[in-house]
Write a protein that holds these residues in place. Structure first.
Motif, PDB file in Angstrom:
ATOM      1  N   PRO A 175      -5.278 -12.564   7.467  1.00 20.61           N
ATOM      2  CA  PRO A 175      -4.071 -11.636   7.107  1.00 20.61           C
ATOM      3  C   PRO A 175      -2.866 -12.398   6.182  1.00 20.61           C
ATOM      4  N   VAL A 176      -2.948 -13.901   6.506  1.00 19.90           N
ATOM      5  CA  VAL A 176      -2.039 -14.510   5.877  1.00 19.90           C
ATOM      6  C   VAL A 176      -2.461 -14.781   4.303  1.00 19.90           C
ATOM      7  N   TRP A 177      -3.568 -14.974   4.027  1.00 22.60           N
ATOM      8  CA  TRP A 177      -4.166 -14.976   2.748  1.00 22.60           C
ATOM      9  C   TRP A 177      -3.829 -13.614   2.073  1.00 22.60           C
ATOM     10  N   ARG A 178      -4.066 -12.610   2.771  1.00 25.67           N
ATOM     11  CA  ARG A 178      -4.133 -11.210   2.085  1.00 25.67           C
ATOM     12  C   ARG A 178      -2.576 -11.093   1.764  1.00 25.67           C
ATOM     13  N   SER A 179      -1.595 -11.425   2.794  1.00 28.05           N
ATOM     14  CA  SER A 179      -0.098 -11.320   2.342  1.00 28.05           C
ATOM     15  C   SER A 179       0.059 -12.323   0.885  1.00 28.05           C
ATOM     16  N   PHE A 180      -0.547 -13.466   1.017  1.00 31.65           N
ATOM     17  CA  PHE A 180      -0.446 -14.486  -0.205  1.00 31.65           C
ATOM     18  C   PHE A 180      -0.710 -13.767  -1.290  1.00 31.65           C
ATOM     19  N   ALA A 181      -1.836 -12.987  -1.358  1.00 30.92           N
ATOM     20  CA  ALA A 181      -2.420 -12.454  -2.432  1.00 30.92           C
ATOM     21  C   ALA A 181      -1.631 -11.249  -3.008  1.00 30.92           C
ATOM     22  N   MET A 182      -1.032 -10.583  -1.880  1.00 29.54           N
ATOM     23  CA  MET A 182      -0.259  -9.434  -2.484  1.00 29.54           C
ATOM     24  C   MET A 182       1.140 -10.088  -3.132  1.00 29.54           C
ATOM     25  N   GLU A 183       1.747 -11.183  -2.557  1.00 28.15           N
ATOM     26  CA  GLU A 183       2.740 -11.866  -3.167  1.00 28.15           C
ATOM     27  C   GLU A 183       2.568 -12.169  -4.861  1.00 28.15           C
ATOM     28  N   LEU A 184       1.438 -12.846  -4.915  1.00 28.15           N
ATOM     29  CA  LEU A 184       1.034 -13.233  -6.219  1.00 28.15           C
ATOM     30  C   LEU A 184       0.500 -12.201  -7.244  1.00 28.15           C
ATOM     31  N   ALA A 185       0.161 -10.960  -6.499  1.00 31.26           N
ATOM     32  CA  ALA A 185      -0.193  -9.778  -7.269  1.00 31.26           C
ATOM     33  C   ALA A 185       0.926  -9.260  -7.618  1.00 31.26           C
ATOM     34  N   PHE A 186       2.086  -9.205  -6.725  1.00 34.53           N
ATOM     35  CA  PHE A 186       3.357  -8.715  -7.300  1.00 34.53           C
ATOM     36  C   PHE A 186       4.088  -9.399  -8.367  1.00 34.53           C
ATOM     37  N   ALA A 187       4.123 -10.880  -8.122  1.00 34.59           N
ATOM     38  CA  ALA A 187       4.539 -11.581  -9.179  1.00 34.59           C
ATOM     39  C   ALA A 187       3.857 -11.314 -10.624  1.00 34.59           C
ATOM     40  N   ILE A 188       2.507 -11.042 -10.656  1.00 36.19           N
ATOM     41  CA  ILE A 188       1.799 -11.057 -11.880  1.00 36.19           C
ATOM     42  C   ILE A 188       2.161  -9.486 -12.424  1.00 36.19           C
ATOM     43  N   ALA A 189       2.167  -8.697 -11.423  1.00 32.82           N
ATOM     44  CA  ALA A 189       2.475  -7.239 -11.974  1.00 32.82           C
ATOM     45  C   ALA A 189       3.681  -7.040 -12.443  1.00 32.82           C
ATOM     46  N   ILE A 190       4.596  -7.889 -11.774  1.00 34.39           N
ATOM     47  CA  ILE A 190       6.161  -7.571 -12.433  1.00 34.39           C
ATOM     48  C   ILE A 190       6.232  -8.334 -13.676  1.00 34.39           C
ATOM     49  N   LEU A 191       5.468  -9.641 -13.700  1.00 33.33           N
ATOM     50  CA  LEU A 191       5.828 -10.312 -15.103  1.00 33.33           C
ATOM     51  C   LEU A 191       4.981  -9.650 -16.172  1.00 33.33           C
ATOM     52  N   CYS A 192       3.861  -9.036 -16.042  1.00 32.42           N
ATOM     53  CA  CYS A 192       3.300  -8.137 -16.896  1.00 32.42           C
ATOM     54  C   CYS A 192       4.170  -6.996 -17.367  1.00 32.42           C
ATOM     55  N   LEU A 193       4.757  -6.387 -16.491  1.00 29.85           N
ATOM     56  CA  LEU A 193       5.746  -5.318 -16.811  1.00 29.85           C
ATOM     57  C   LEU A 193       6.986  -5.819 -17.659  1.00 29.85           C
ATOM     58  N   ALA A 194       7.549  -7.386 -17.132  1.00 28.25           N
ATOM     59  CA  ALA A 194       8.549  -7.737 -17.834  1.00 28.25           C
ATOM     60  C   ALA A 194       8.202  -7.967 -19.602  1.00 28.25           C
ATOM     61  N   LEU A 195       6.909  -8.475 -19.620  1.00 33.88           N
ATOM     62  CA  LEU A 195       6.400  -9.022 -20.966  1.00 33.88           C
ATOM     63  C   LEU A 195       6.272  -7.530 -21.751  1.00 33.88           C
ATOM     64  N   ALA A 196       5.903  -6.406 -21.057  1.00 38.94           N
ATOM     65  CA  ALA A 196       5.808  -5.284 -21.677  1.00 38.94           C
ATOM     66  C   ALA A 196       7.351  -4.617 -22.237  1.00 38.94           C
ATOM     67  N   VAL A 197       8.178  -4.644 -21.433  1.00 41.70           N
ATOM     68  CA  VAL A 197       9.277  -4.165 -21.693  1.00 41.70           C
ATOM     69  C   VAL A 197      10.088  -5.053 -22.483  1.00 41.70           C
ATOM     70  N   GLY A 198       9.822  -6.324 -22.602  1.00 34.01           N
ATOM     71  CA  GLY A 198      10.360  -7.210 -23.556  1.00 34.01           C
ATOM     72  C   GLY A 198      10.011  -6.873 -24.809  1.00 34.01           C
ATOM     73  N   LYS A 199       8.632  -6.757 -25.052  1.00 35.69           N
ATOM     74  CA  LYS A 199       8.127  -6.598 -26.409  1.00 35.69           C
ATOM     75  C   LYS A 199       8.774  -5.188 -27.010  1.00 35.69           C
ATOM     76  N   SER A 200       8.723  -4.315 -25.983  1.00 31.50           N
ATOM     77  CA  SER A 200       9.552  -3.009 -26.536  1.00 31.50           C
ATOM     78  C   SER A 200      10.834  -3.113 -26.568  1.00 31.50           C
ATOM     79  N   LYS A 201      11.717  -3.840 -25.954  1.00 29.30           N
ATOM     80  CA  LYS A 201      12.807  -3.870 -26.210  1.00 29.30           C
ATOM     81  C   LYS A 201      13.170  -4.793 -27.587  1.00 29.30           C
TER      82      LYS A 201
END
Lengths: 379, 403
Positions: free
Chosen positions: B361-387
């Protein structure tokens, strides 16, 4: 002219998006968040059925008295245990390791033994229940051995109904949830500091171009300041009334039977917040960002001390460092609201209002000292 | 490196603002620490809820016996017999249970028709149930011994009742590892750390990115002899450095303040908690990158940072444990990174053995945190490109000009 100042200042305040965010939108969002986050808080400490395991060894199967006792407290409606049977101690240990049960009981030489992994309340209640069983069994056996009475007589002696009856000390029940909303209202009162900041910025020639224009205008300084601050107070009170209406009529937060004293508390709190913001802006030459940070930080820290983030911390501070509690404006506002909700009398409520008024006056007097008769060699 | 150095320069000029937040959070934690239990037990020790006995009758051996019995199992809090003091104590949980012995109670017990004791508590709570059952248990035994032996004195009855009540069940504390668990203090700090991390990271990062997005500076940089890649690299380095420093500072404060409670704790658990907060810092950095496109002045910056920090923390169980949240809200909070951070903190602090199953369960939570970090970063890059493509990228960003 003064009515014009009053009205224009209201328009400016309503059109200031930054202040609008802080004093109107932010509190509404926080209130909604609190409502959802704390909806289950009052039920959190209620006693729920404790999952417990029992090892069904031969000894247990032969001990009908213990089986009857366990069954009586495992009733799904009235009992407090949720019993699961395990054939072996190892199986029970596995369940304990997996967190399926809070502990397990196994009989050894006629006595129940409890195995747990945590030192929490559920484990303590389990132990207390087993203690009671052991104590009663021992007492019954020893009284019979002494020939004092027969079994049915002794058991009837233990069948006394509860010795205690519940008593309530106040008109409203204790609630952890409501104290968070008291602290939130206190925080928003202190956010009146943003209106104070705007007012003084618009009045001081060294802080804004508007201040330069107003300094040379043919209006007496004192009424101009008073009407400006009065307009700021009006806007902030409107914001607080809006928030209060949202809390009471939409979120159904209970502030007690009478809302008028709650509104009076908000008025005193707003006045204090406003004078604090004016004080910070007038005495310091720091940049606007720094002043905003000071107002936010002080408001948040005071609200923390009033119990906005950790429930009951205001009471602990009041018990350990009373002076800090008396000097914390958010704690005074929150305490005034608490008095209205929980106490029958109004003496402490008025004491809180008095302290708020004194604090606001002190800030106002110091601000006035900085605002009067200013001359600028260069701006 | 020009951009990196400029970023550090801007941060240095805003250091006071960040320092105010940092010291406020540290002060908050120290206040919380001073009110939190610093004991970590290895053997079973029963919870000792606080109780108060208000005796409006006379002191007799029977009431003395009750106090002795309750003191062995609970923590006595003495309050004056004043309504206001008792009201406050109940509301703020300074005492979980107030037992009021009415006048004439002793005589009524002795005569066989006992008066009722008055119990003040928050109804239905586990602690009040436990203490109420203890009080009832004591008087039951007193009653039994008095009725069985009416000739005995009050002192003898009390002594016999206490002797019977001293019998205890043996409790085995099952340990699945040799190390001590993580103390309550360090666990609560780790929960609150998510709030501190996100506020400080967002403030430090958006203060700088906001400055670089000022239209005049942005246009100036576009015609400067540095490539966009060099500029982004400078900003990236700054974010990485700031994230690391914020993580290091907040982690060090929590670790050193909680050090006395960490003696004997498994170092691997502490390391997992470090890793957890580090992963959350990465998520906070991603959120900062995304937010920077929606912040136009210091006022909205402060409002967004504070609201987002508080909202995520309340939703994710930083201030109020997740089990206290309603079912519906817990379902919503699963879509926030703080939920997985708090889950990881709870799981790590409750680890009794370190193996593949228990750590899953600990590794799963870590993976979720990392997934959030990557997903939000991708979103930030997309928003940045558009803006950045749009003309409005030169919109009205307002910051105070640093001289």
């Amino acid at each position: 002219m003064l009515a014009n100042i009053y009205w224009k200042r209201i328009l400016v305040a309503v059109r200031n998006r930054g202040t609008l965010i802080w004093t109107w939108i932010f509190p509404l969002m926080m209130a909604t968040l609190f409502y959802f986050a704390f909806s289950g808080l009052n039920e959190a400490e209620l006693l729920k059925n404790i999952p417990v395991g029992i090892v069904t060894s031969d000894e247990y199967k032969n001990d009908t008295a213990f089986q009857t006792t366990l069954t009586s407290v495992s009733d799904p409606e009235e009992g407090f245990l949720s019993l699961t049977e395990y054939d072996t101690e190892e199986a029970a240990k596995e369940a304990l390791k997996g967190g399926e049960i809070e502990g397990f009981i196994h009989l050894e030489n006629g006595s129940p033994n409890l195995s747990v992994t945590k030192n929490e309340l559920n484990q303590t209640i389990l132990k207390s229940f087993l203690d009671q069983y052991v104590q009663m069994k021992h007492t019954v056996v020893s009284l019979i051995e002494e020939g004092v009475a027969d079994v049915s007589q002794i058991l009837s002696l233990f069948e006394t109904e509860s010795w205690t009856e519940a008593l309530s000390l106040s008109k409203n029940p204790p609630s952890e949830t409501v104290s968070y909303f008291f602290a939130l209202l206190a925080m928003v009162c202190l956010y009146g500091g943003f209106q104070g900041l705007d007012s003084v910025s618009y009045l001081q020639a060294n802080l804004s171009s508007m201040g330069i224009r107003r300094t040379i205008s043919p209006v007496k300084r004192f009424p101009m300041v008073v009407f400006d601050l009065l307009a700021a107070l009006t806007v902030h009170m409107a914001c607080l009334l809006f928030l209060l209406a949202y809390l009471v009529f939409i979120l159904d937060v209970d502030f007690g039977a009478n809302l008028l004293p709650v509104i009076v508390t908000c008025l005193f709190g707003s006045f204090l917040g406003l004078s604090f913001g004016a004080f910070v802006t007038a005495v310091s030459r720091a940049k606007e960002g720094m002043k905003v940070a000071v107002i936010i930080t002080v408001s948040l820290t005071c609200s923390f001390g009033a119990g906005m983030m950790v429930s009951g911390i205001n009471y602990k501070i009041a018990q350990t460092i009373p002076l800090l509690s008396w000097l914390n404006p958010a704690a005074r506002i929150s305490d005034a609201l608490y008095c209205l909700y929980y106490y029958d009398g109004y003496s402490q409520y008025f004491l809180n209002l008095g302290i708020l008024a004194v604090m606001a006056l002190v800030f106002s007097i110091i601000t006035a000292f900085f605002l009067r008769r200013q001359r600028y060699e260069s701006i | 490196m020009k951009v990196f150095k400029a970023s550090l320069l801007i941060l240095r000029r805003r250091a006071a603002q960040v320092a105010v937040y940092f010291f406020m959070f540290t002060a908050m934690f120290i206040i919380i620490a001073s009110f939190t239990s610093q004991q970590v037990a290895t053997d079973f020790s029963a919870v000792r809820p606080s109780f108060t006995v208000v005796n409006r009758d006379q002191d007799t051996p029977l009431t003395d016996g009750l106090l002795e019995f309750l003191r062995e199992r609970g923590t006595e809090r003495v309050f004056p017999d004043e309504k206001k003091a008792l009201q406050d104590a109940t509301f703020f949980h300074a005492t979980e249970y107030i037992l009021i012995i009415p006048e004439g109670f002793d005589q009524s017990v002795w005569s066989g028709s006992p008066l009722s004791l008055e119990a003040v508590s928050v109804p239905g709570t586990g602690k009040s149930y436990y203490l109420d059952s203890l009080a009832n248990q004591y008087w039951n035994f007193v009653n039994v011994y008095h009725k069985a032996n009416p000739s005995l004195s009050r002192a003898d009855i009390s002594e016999m009742a206490l002797e019977a009540l001293s019998m205890e069940t043996s409790v085995e504390m099952v340990r699945f590892s040799d190390s001590r668990p993580i103390g309550e203090l360090y666990e609560s700090y780790n929960r609150v750390q998510s709030y501190i991390l996100i506020v400080l990271t967002l403030l430090c990062v958006t203060s700088i990115t906001m400055s670089f997005r000022r239209p005049d500076l942005h246009m100036r940089n576009l015609c400067a002899p540095i490539t966009t890649r060099q500029k982004n690299l400078g900003l990236f380095l700054y974010c990485a450095l700031v994230g690391f420093i914020v993580w290091l500072l907040t982690t060090a404060v929590g670790f050193f303040v909680s050090l006395p409670t960490l003696q004997g704790a498994d170092g691997r658990l502490v390391a997992l908690l470090f890793l957890n907060s580090f992963l959350y810092t990465l998520t906070a950095l991603s959120i900062a990158m995304l937010l920077n496109y929606f912040i136009s002045n210091p006022n909205t910056q402060n409002a967004i940072v504070n609201f987002l920090g508080l909202a995520l923390s309340f939703l994710g169980g930083a201030f109020v444990p997740l089990e206290f949240l309603s079912e519906g809200l817990r379902a919503v909070s699963r879509f926030t990174p703080v939920y997985w951070y708090s889950e990881a903190v709870s799981d790590i602090c409750r680890l009794t053995v370190l193996n593949k199953e228990s750590l899953a369960p600990v590794w799963r939570s870590f993976a979720m945190e990392l997934a959030f970090a990557i997903a939000i970063l991708c979103l930030a890059l997309a928003v940045g490109k558009s803006k950045n493509k749009a003309e409005k990228s030169f919109g009205s960003i307002r910051t105070e000009i640093e001289m």
